[in-house]
Design an enzyme around this catalytic site. Sequence first.
Site, PDB file in Angstrom:
ATOM      1  N   THR A 168       0.872  -1.199   0.165  1.00 48.18           N
ATOM      2  CA  THR A 168      -0.014   0.038  -0.056  1.00 48.18           C
ATOM      3  C   THR A 168       0.843   1.422  -0.024  1.00 48.18           C
ATOM      4  O   THR A 168       0.481   2.311  -0.620  1.00 48.18           O
ATOM      5  CB  THR A 168      -0.849   0.111   1.193  1.00 48.18           C
ATOM      6  N   HIS A 224       1.938   2.274  -3.354  1.00 48.37           N
ATOM      7  CA  HIS A 224       0.866   2.636  -4.318  1.00 48.37           C
ATOM      8  C   HIS A 224       0.539   4.466  -3.872  1.00 48.37           C
ATOM      9  O   HIS A 224       0.485   4.966  -4.517  1.00 48.37           O
ATOM     10  CB  HIS A 224      -0.648   2.081  -3.729  1.00 48.37           C
TER      11      HIS A 224
END
Lengths: 343, 343, 343, 343
Positions: C40, C43
């Site tokens: 994450t 990202h």
Amino acid sequence: MKAVVKTEAGPGAKFMDMDTPEPGPRDVLIKVKAVAICGTDIHIMEWTPYAQARIKPPMIFGHECCGEVVKVGDQVTNFAVGDLIAVETHIPDETCFMCRTGLQHICEKMLIIGVHVDGAFAEYAKIPAVCCWKLPKDTNPDLGAILEPWGVAVNGILKGEVNNRSVAVFGCGPIGLMGLGSISAWGASKIFAIEPAEARLKMVHQFAPDAVLINPTKQDANKVIMDATGGRGVDVSIDISGSEKGIQGTFKAVRRGGRVSLVGLPSSPIALDLTADIIYKEAKVFGSTGRTMWQTWYDMQNLMDSGKFDPLPVITHRMPLSDFAKGLDLAKSGQAGKIIFYP
Amino acid sequence: MKAVVKTEAGPGAKFMDMDTPEPGPRDVLIKVKAVAICGTDIHIMEWTPYAQARIKPPMIFGHECCGEVVKVGDQVTNFAVGDLIAVETHIPDETCFMCRTGLQHICEKMLIIGVHVDGAFAEYAKIPAVCCWKLPKDTNPDLGAILEPWGVAVNGILKGEVNNRSVAVFGCGPIGLMGLGSISAWGASKIFAIEPAEARLKMVHQFAPDAVLINPTKQDANKVIMDATGGRGVDVSIDISGSEKGIQGTFKAVRRGGRVSLVGLPSSPIALDLTADIIYKEAKVFGSTGRTMWQTWYDMQNLMDSGKFDPLPVITHRMPLSDFAKGLDLAKSGQAGKIIFYP
Amino acid sequence: MKAVVKTEAGPGAKFMDMDTPEPGPRDVLIKVKAVAICGTDIHIMEWTPYAQARIKPPMIFGHECCGEVVKVGDQVTNFAVGDLIAVETHIPDETCFMCRTGLQHICEKMLIIGVHVDGAFAEYAKIPAVCCWKLPKDTNPDLGAILEPWGVAVNGILKGEVNNRSVAVFGCGPIGLMGLGSISAWGASKIFAIEPAEARLKMVHQFAPDAVLINPTKQDANKVIMDATGGRGVDVSIDISGSEKGIQGTFKAVRRGGRVSLVGLPSSPIALDLTADIIYKEAKVFGSTGRTMWQTWYDMQNLMDSGKFDPLPVITHRMPLSDFAKGLDLAKSGQAGKIIFYP
Amino acid sequence: MKAVVKTEAGPGAKFMDMDTPEPGPRDVLIKVKAVAICGTDIHIMEWTPYAQARIKPPMIFGHECCGEVVKVGDQVTNFAVGDLIAVETHIPDETCFMCRTGLQHICEKMLIIGVHVDGAFAEYAKIPAVCCWKLPKDTNPDLGAILEPWGVAVNGILKGEVNNRSVAVFGCGPIGLMGLGSISAWGASKIFAIEPAEARLKMVHQFAPDAVLINPTKQDANKVIMDATGGRGVDVSIDISGSEKGIQGTFKAVRRGGRVSLVGLPSSPIALDLTADIIYKEAKVFGSTGRTMWQTWYDMQNLMDSGKFDPLPVITHRMPLSDFAKGLDLAKSGQAGKIIFYP
């Protein structure tokens, strides 16, 4: 406010003025709309060993209640003034292993409203937000008050499925009756209701119209059940009597590989033929206490919303809270269903 | 005897004379009383790729049937001449891992009656005793003939409990309708029936009177379900359509932590948004095929015995077996419920 | 304090001074001891569509962390200054249906630390007490930081039992490796590890010494598994790859009646042959996300306490938080195991 | 052939010539390679009330055995001459509700080899094919002979998962010891072994090296368990003692919400404090008898194949069948582990 108070370590209680409680940051204050009598309240009134071991006077007792929120602690986000709530009696500590694994109702440090902290035989009661169940506004407060005992039955019943199963219920007091109504609504294929008190047995068909009624003082309960199940026994056998005979009958009634739920609380050890009744049968036995938080409450709400079952007929008496002594006497007599007080 | 025979590798079938089969030591011979049309029979008639891959002509097809035992193999102890039986179509080998761990219905070496061995579009059929379900003598043979497809629904439904659960069923053909009736009888709290064919949707209330009817060509099925469940979705979502839209709708409809049962058979791969529809939701998905032997059959018998549900209205047409071509055409049209042949 | 901040809606981040946060009444403030990189975080750094849809700059990101409590909100009773804690990233609202039925980790109103609220790539972090797991004082903070990703594997693995079961794991990145180690410690009878990156595959035996290693770019994974299981397939098949091939392989590998757990997150829909891979097989498929609160954490603590498995070898790099850009690049390359920052 | 025969209704038995049995169409005939002594055999030898109620002389007893197939009935397809097999003692009728729902081992009309029909204290034994478990050819026949009692433990253990769970076993006779070895191999996080006979307790570490040993005549078992589990109790508590103290200890040891398996057979009713030990705790109690057919056998084969556990050390004595009286005396003394006879 007016409240029923156990003022000292001995039998009896007083209806007297008490300070209205102030909710803490995670509590709500409710105006009590209806409160029902539980067997525990009789213990407290009578000052039995059960009560002596737990109650520290002075204390307001009573705990099966429904009320309207009138004040909200500043850390409470999910309840507001005006909400109608039913009360879960068990206060979980929220930090133990049980609470942290979805089993708050068997918290390792459980406190009980009306036993360890002040209860609801009063005009107002302070309730932890973690113990509040929000009801639709138009719910009958009498119904709100009996959700707690109804939930005792539901928790035991739904330790497994009852849809399309044959089910025997031993003990048809108020909790048993509400349980029978639930089982019937949930599609059991065959229901047996076993109860020695004829007056209670007669009420069963109001709750479970197709139930086979068995008075074990007049019939051989096991024979009736075996004859009706081809000698196999029932898929699910539930004790809500707490009596030695009821519990032994519960184990005899279940089929090989079947499920037993134990809900009623025996007051002393019970001798069980484990070899015949559990081991050779490979019975599955589930203890059940209180209400699973909050699955049981959702289960009750679902059933109420479906319109398939109405537990209200279990209430046989209603009276003002000031008549508490009369109500508790009546409850003790075993001649009543649920009794509701209005503060 | 007369029988419907796939005589060669191509479309069509013949109604012709065949030798009456002789039961082996572990078989029974039945006189067929009623036999229903399954989608598989249409595949065989039409000689689709499904049929081409499985059928070795000449072969009698047809398999949803009820008959009376007229001869018994010498190793068969649990059936006798005169017994009325319904037929489980799947022949387990009884020796594989699945068969030896209670999962005969997903036997690793399964044969299917009317697909791999001669079937029941005939006056007589040879049935392995391991595939026979004994019915009460007074059972309507039409009912006996539709137990097999009804069981397809029941097996999927009872991969978990439905009592007091909200349930959506995608696909209301005959199997879906019988499933809806079962779910209703088993105490679901809320039922949604989703079906694009208006004629089928109109039949739903005969089976599940309280179901919410949704025609997805006219309404947003997911929106209806979400609105009726407070935005949460259903506890249990079942696909019996086998269609891409039905299956995708099934996954969209289920709530977080809910259960999906897949019963309908899609004919090609389906694209699923696994992240949103299974993983983030922690959905539990259960494939379901055939009928669990024999739990599903006991489940049907229990429900029949309880008198709470009668699947017979799913039968819309009845005709002599000699009209097999007309019956199969009608079934193919999708305009009929179950169609029964009498040999 | 120093922190890694996504300052604006676009790629990149800044290592800069920020105000030390002040805990609310139900929060604690921790001094971060170790914080690991999650996918994450990449990202967010890269400003992918996933990040664009969720992140509102300015925001501190990072969330797999371990720290020491330095301040405690006044409503917090179960944590104290000096406690060493690991952080559960998912903040449940504690009032929804999921939270109230033991499924906080799939809360209907979940917020995520380091995604929706400030995270832990910082010297200090404000953590809700409901997201804290207390560690024994002598726990290595590096270990504390990787409990969160390890828990992702554990949650998926323990959707059913693995003791004495054959288990296939598709995907041997850090989460897969820690999962393999857990499965091995928990008594699986046979383990298959499937991973196309040879470097990762080579690490497997450090975690699961008896695992069969399969590189699907060099071998037919399904053939290897079938040959080793007598053509049956594995009892339990787990995807931690999130890739189309991995997921399809997962379904092919499972035996009839077996269990699939889906842990890896595919970024787009995957076409599945539901008929062959789920329905005819009666596979049971469980989506798994995050960590069950708090069963998964107890499961990890039990395993750490037993001394049977040490996940630390999954950490391949350690560096100061000021090197965050280098660390995130390295993580993105796929050449590293877990990477730990020290603020 | 030579066989040990209970010739009349009274104590004792004779080693004598008997006709070699002829297998029926669904039986096999085995040449017995090894046969172990079970407690039941002592009952039969001693002519206890248990034996008097079941045994009809003349009868060959003995049933824990391994042999080679030498003849095959003409309906048997899955065994061949030369196969090495272990024997499941329980003969299911294959037609009752239990048998037809995956629970053959609790068949409503169970017969037992060596109790209701001739057994295996003999050179040859006739065994129904439905009771045969095929072993790899190179299996040690001694191991084949003790699978039956080992399975008694396995069946009870795997009524739920043990991976990563704390487990207490009350009773460390041969079955308990083999159970402890299995639990250890299956990844329990913590194991407690409770046994009053010091000689048996000393053997535990051969089977479960990390088990905490508790002699309840010298230590307070419950205190030891509670101290080691933070006052919570174990996740799984198993009685294999069949004794009153063992069973009561089993219930005391289990944590709230934990699992109890009852395997040992008490000879008379046991008084249980159901309120404290099952209901308030919401314990889940599973009766366990025999071996689940055939899951338990697959479970044992998996474990043998994995190489993680070898039950052979439970065998302490080996002798020719002609020494049967000496062997049965020794078994009765309680001073031996398993004793093997070679016919």
